[in-house]
Enzyme design. Structure first.
Site, PDB file in Angstrom:
ATOM      1  N   GLU A 173      44.516  37.395  33.820  1.00 27.36           N
ATOM      2  CA  GLU A 173      43.136  37.651  33.377  1.00 27.36           C
ATOM      3  C   GLU A 173      42.856  36.926  32.162  1.00 27.36           C
ATOM      4  O   GLU A 173      43.728  37.004  31.148  1.00 27.36           O
ATOM      5  CB  GLU A 173      43.186  39.176  33.070  1.00 27.36           C
ATOM      6  N   ARG A 204      36.902  35.832  25.273  1.00 26.69           N
ATOM      7  CA  ARG A 204      36.923  36.055  23.539  1.00 26.69           C
ATOM      8  C   ARG A 204      37.009  34.877  22.948  1.00 26.69           C
ATOM      9  O   ARG A 204      36.864  34.743  21.734  1.00 26.69           O
ATOM     10  CB  ARG A 204      38.257  36.798  23.296  1.00 26.69           C
ATOM     11  N   LYS A 222      40.072  50.345  34.262  1.00 24.03           N
ATOM     12  CA  LYS A 222      41.063  49.937  33.201  1.00 24.03           C
ATOM     13  C   LYS A 222      40.975  51.195  32.250  1.00 24.03           C
ATOM     14  O   LYS A 222      39.837  51.452  31.743  1.00 24.03           O
ATOM     15  CB  LYS A 222      40.406  48.681  32.483  1.00 24.03           C
TER      16      LYS A 222
END
Length: 213
Positions: A40, A44, A128
């Site tokens: 993943e 960001r 998640k």
């Protein structure tokens, strides 16, 4: 497209923050060498899209996904870069709709029953649980799994080598997300062998967690 059965098999999704796309290929190879194919790459940093593209093109044995996806534009960028799955820190219907339209599985972040009900209404089967430790950890997941037995969780946030087994011992947990084997300092130091070593240790610990509670 990510086969969810791969989550069950690997049990760990490394959550990667890359400041330099040049690190994407050696990092992906280090993770694959350690036994983790799923990667993943979080949105960001400005290097995320190129990093996903490089992994998808140059490391075909890896399965790159996009994390920290918070809007439909990022869904499109991830798809164009070759991402095979999406992860979001929260639940936003328009992001899930965009992911569905792009043909990409998405794991939205939830912490409450109301968010889970909304996720289920949108057709989501795997979520998640974030931030896991702050939001109650293993006890909270067990509490939420009771009324929602059809749902599976990927706890992320505070999951590490010391509590990995606790999370994976819960039958509702399909996998965990973590950063300890891909710490930013390790990446900055280009400590690829160390990342491979930590990944092997994590994989071994995950495989040893075989007693669902």
């Amino acid at each position: 497209m990510l086969d969810v059965s791969l989550l069950k098999a690997t049990k760990i999704v490394p959550v990667v923050v890359l400041d330099d796309a040049a690190d994407a290929i050696p990092l992906a190879r280090a993770l694959v060498a350690g036994g983790l194919k799923l990667i993943e790459v979080t949105f960001r940093t400005s290097a995320a899209t190129e990093s996903i593209a490089r992994i998808s093109t140059e490391v075909p044995e890896a399965i790159a996904g996009a994390g920290t996806v918070i809007n439909a534009e990022q869904v499109a960028s991830a798809k164009a870069a070759g991402a095979k799955f999406l992860v979001s820190p929260g639940l936003l219907p328009e992001v899930i709709t965009a992911a569905n339209a792009a043909g990409l599985p998405i794991f939205p972040g939830v912490v409450t029953g109301s968010e889970i009900m909304q996720a289920l209404a949108l057709g989501v089967k795997v979520v998640k649980f974030f931030p896991a430790e702050v939001a109650g950890g293993v006890k909270m997941i067990k509490a939420l799994a009771g009324p929602f037995p059809q749902l599976r969780f990927i706890p992320t946030g505070g999951v590490n080598e010391t509590n990995l087994a606790d999370y994976l011992s819960v039958s509702a947990v399909i996998a965990v997300g973590g950063t300890w084997m891909v710490d930013k300092k390790l990446i900055a130091d280009k400590a690829w062998d160390r990342i491979t070593e930590l990944t092997r240790q994590a994989v071994a610990s995950a495989k040893a967690s075989v007693n669902p509670k």
